[in-house]
Motif scaffolding. Structure first.
Motif, PDB file in Angstrom:
ATOM      1  N   HIS A   1      41.453  30.455  16.069  1.00  0.00           N
ATOM      2  CA  HIS A   1      40.448  30.292  16.929  1.00  0.00           C
ATOM      3  C   HIS A   1      39.281  30.999  16.686  1.00  0.00           C
ATOM      4  O   HIS A   1      38.308  31.468  17.656  1.00  0.00           O
ATOM      5  CB  HIS A   1      41.001  30.816  18.608  1.00  0.00           C
ATOM      6  CG  HIS A   1      42.107  30.017  19.010  1.00  0.00           C
ATOM      7  ND1 HIS A   1      42.122  28.803  19.462  1.00  0.00           N
ATOM      8  CD2 HIS A   1      43.363  30.503  19.152  1.00  0.00           C
ATOM      9  CE1 HIS A   1      43.253  28.564  19.816  1.00  0.00           C
ATOM     10  NE2 HIS A   1      44.090  29.421  19.723  1.00  0.00           N
ATOM     11  N   ALA A   2      38.923  31.195  15.594  1.00  0.00           N
ATOM     12  CA  ALA A   2      37.835  31.917  15.006  1.00  0.00           C
ATOM     13  C   ALA A   2      36.404  31.632  15.515  1.00  0.00           C
ATOM     14  O   ALA A   2      35.600  32.162  15.719  1.00  0.00           O
ATOM     15  CB  ALA A   2      38.055  32.448  13.622  1.00  0.00           C
TER      16      ALA A   2
ATOM     17  N   ALA B   1      39.480  32.800  21.356  1.00  0.00           N
ATOM     18  CA  ALA B   1      40.326  33.815  20.405  1.00  0.00           C
ATOM     19  C   ALA B   1      40.562  35.034  21.452  1.00  0.00           C
ATOM     20  O   ALA B   1      41.497  35.482  21.453  1.00  0.00           O
ATOM     21  CB  ALA B   1      39.416  34.545  19.449  1.00  0.00           C
TER      22      ALA B   1
ATOM     23  N   VAL C   1      37.762  39.069  12.884  1.00  0.00           N
ATOM     24  CA  VAL C   1      37.628  38.061  14.194  1.00  0.00           C
ATOM     25  C   VAL C   1      37.069  38.798  15.580  1.00  0.00           C
ATOM     26  O   VAL C   1      36.000  38.318  16.001  1.00  0.00           O
ATOM     27  CB  VAL C   1      38.872  37.362  14.427  1.00  0.00           C
ATOM     28  CG1 VAL C   1      38.446  36.160  15.660  1.00  0.00           C
ATOM     29  CG2 VAL C   1      39.407  36.375  13.203  1.00  0.00           C
ATOM     30  N   LEU C   2      37.711  39.826  15.889  1.00  0.00           N
ATOM     31  CA  LEU C   2      37.524  40.469  16.984  1.00  0.00           C
ATOM     32  C   LEU C   2      36.015  41.018  17.084  1.00  0.00           C
ATOM     33  O   LEU C   2      35.171  41.122  18.155  1.00  0.00           O
ATOM     34  CB  LEU C   2      38.452  41.429  17.510  1.00  0.00           C
ATOM     35  CG  LEU C   2      39.761  40.728  17.852  1.00  0.00           C
ATOM     36  CD1 LEU C   2      40.938  41.797  17.849  1.00  0.00           C
ATOM     37  CD2 LEU C   2      39.630  40.212  19.297  1.00  0.00           C
TER      38      LEU C   2
ATOM     39  N   TRP D   1      35.804  41.948  23.311  1.00  0.00           N
ATOM     40  CA  TRP D   1      37.202  42.376  22.984  1.00  0.00           C
ATOM     41  C   TRP D   1      37.827  43.481  24.012  1.00  0.00           C
ATOM     42  O   TRP D   1      38.671  43.490  24.417  1.00  0.00           O
ATOM     43  CB  TRP D   1      37.194  43.060  21.424  1.00  0.00           C
ATOM     44  CG  TRP D   1      38.470  43.635  20.890  1.00  0.00           C
ATOM     45  CD1 TRP D   1      39.585  43.474  21.379  1.00  0.00           C
ATOM     46  CD2 TRP D   1      38.500  44.290  19.600  1.00  0.00           C
ATOM     47  NE1 TRP D   1      40.729  44.216  20.652  1.00  0.00           N
ATOM     48  CE2 TRP D   1      39.972  44.557  19.397  1.00  0.00           C
ATOM     49  CE3 TRP D   1      37.580  44.840  18.649  1.00  0.00           C
ATOM     50  CZ2 TRP D   1      40.516  45.204  18.265  1.00  0.00           C
ATOM     51  CZ3 TRP D   1      38.219  45.373  17.558  1.00  0.00           C
ATOM     52  CH2 TRP D   1      39.723  45.822  17.702  1.00  0.00           C
TER      53      TRP D   1
ATOM     54  N   LEU E   1      44.331  34.792  16.357  1.00  0.00           N
ATOM     55  CA  LEU E   1      42.844  34.776  16.422  1.00  0.00           C
ATOM     56  C   LEU E   1      42.143  33.749  15.228  1.00  0.00           C
ATOM     57  O   LEU E   1      41.034  33.216  15.566  1.00  0.00           O
ATOM     58  CB  LEU E   1      42.468  36.227  16.027  1.00  0.00           C
ATOM     59  CG  LEU E   1      42.808  37.480  17.107  1.00  0.00           C
ATOM     60  CD1 LEU E   1      42.487  38.632  16.872  1.00  0.00           C
ATOM     61  CD2 LEU E   1      42.533  36.791  18.575  1.00  0.00           C
TER      62      LEU E   1
ATOM     63  N   ALA F   1      42.563  40.946  11.805  1.00  0.00           N
ATOM     64  CA  ALA F   1      42.331  40.750  13.147  1.00  0.00           C
ATOM     65  C   ALA F   1      40.984  41.295  13.733  1.00  0.00           C
ATOM     66  O   ALA F   1      40.439  40.680  14.394  1.00  0.00           O
ATOM     67  CB  ALA F   1      43.525  41.459  14.123  1.00  0.00           C
TER      68      ALA F   1
ATOM     69  N   TYR G   1      44.325  36.361  22.444  1.00  0.00           N
ATOM     70  CA  TYR G   1      44.319  37.895  22.423  1.00  0.00           C
ATOM     71  C   TYR G   1      45.439  38.486  23.657  1.00  0.00           C
ATOM     72  O   TYR G   1      46.383  39.002  23.517  1.00  0.00           O
ATOM     73  CB  TYR G   1      43.299  38.864  22.443  1.00  0.00           C
ATOM     74  CG  TYR G   1      43.550  40.179  22.251  1.00  0.00           C
ATOM     75  CD1 TYR G   1      43.262  40.756  21.059  1.00  0.00           C
ATOM     76  CD2 TYR G   1      43.355  41.116  23.235  1.00  0.00           C
ATOM     77  CE1 TYR G   1      43.513  42.171  20.788  1.00  0.00           C
ATOM     78  CE2 TYR G   1      43.537  42.599  23.487  1.00  0.00           C
ATOM     79  CZ  TYR G   1      43.331  42.952  22.051  1.00  0.00           C
ATOM     80  OH  TYR G   1      43.795  44.254  21.854  1.00  0.00           O
TER      81      TYR G   1
END
Length: 183
Positions: free
Chosen positions: A77-78, A84, A125-126, A140, A74, A122, A88
């Motif tokens: 690709h933030a 991202a 980022v999500l 997400w 992730l 994680a 996932y």
């Protein structure tokens, strides 16, 4: 009189983790036992408890490893939340055993520091923070749902799961997927 071989395995912890992931992928979490992992590694049935006190400790380590691997994917690709999301889904499909344990909080010790740190990386980022957090949580949820549907066999991703994930993430609002703050 038989001679007892001295204990020397190399990296038994790594071997046990890798074997656990294989067993979970083949037979599910229910098929996992420390005794079987010890047999596979060629060590005494008590040896795994030196690294993982019990089965829950082992599963906690599997989950922590999974969250750490996911966080790496992730973070790469933030800046582009859509990518991202693709990362996932690809992670879930490429690491189904890790993903299964990560999705089962009743199997792990939630207060484990390694697990909490990996999950936090994680989630940063999500989830994001501030005004775009609701949109990020919705995104997400979308990619988690897609990953689950693919793993459960309810959606055929075709030959390229990343391409399907890109098609799905394209449905997200552009201000979330491009990493811009919503208003």
């Amino acid at each position: 009189m038989s001679r007892v071989k001295p204990y020397h395995h190399g990296d038994l912890r790594r071997t046990l983790l890798a074997s656990a992931v294989e067993v979970i992928a083949e037979r599910g979490v229910a098929g996992l036992s420390l005794r079987d992992l010890a047999r596979r590694a060629g060590v005494s049935h008590a040896a795994p408890t030196h690294h993982f006190t019990d089965r829950t400790g082992l599963l906690t380590a599997v989950a922590a490893e999974g969250w750490a691997l996911l966080a790496e994917a992730l973070v790469a690709h933030a800046a582009d939340f859509a990518e991202a999301g693709v990362a996932y889904v690809v992670f879930a499909v490429e690491h189904p055993a890790h993903f299964a344990v990560m999705r089962s909080p009743d199997l792990v010790r939630a207060d484990d520091p390694e697990l909490a740190t990996a999950r936090g990386r994680a989630a940063a980022v999500l989830e994001g923070e501030g005004r775009d957090r609701p949109q990020r949580l919705a995104a997400w949820s979308l990619v988690h749902g897609l990953a689950s549907l693919v793993l459960e066999g309810n959606v055929d991703p075709g030959p390229d799961v990343a391409a399907l994930a890109r098609q799905v993430t394209a449905q997200l609002r552009s201000d979330v997927t491009a990493g811009h703050r919503g208003s």
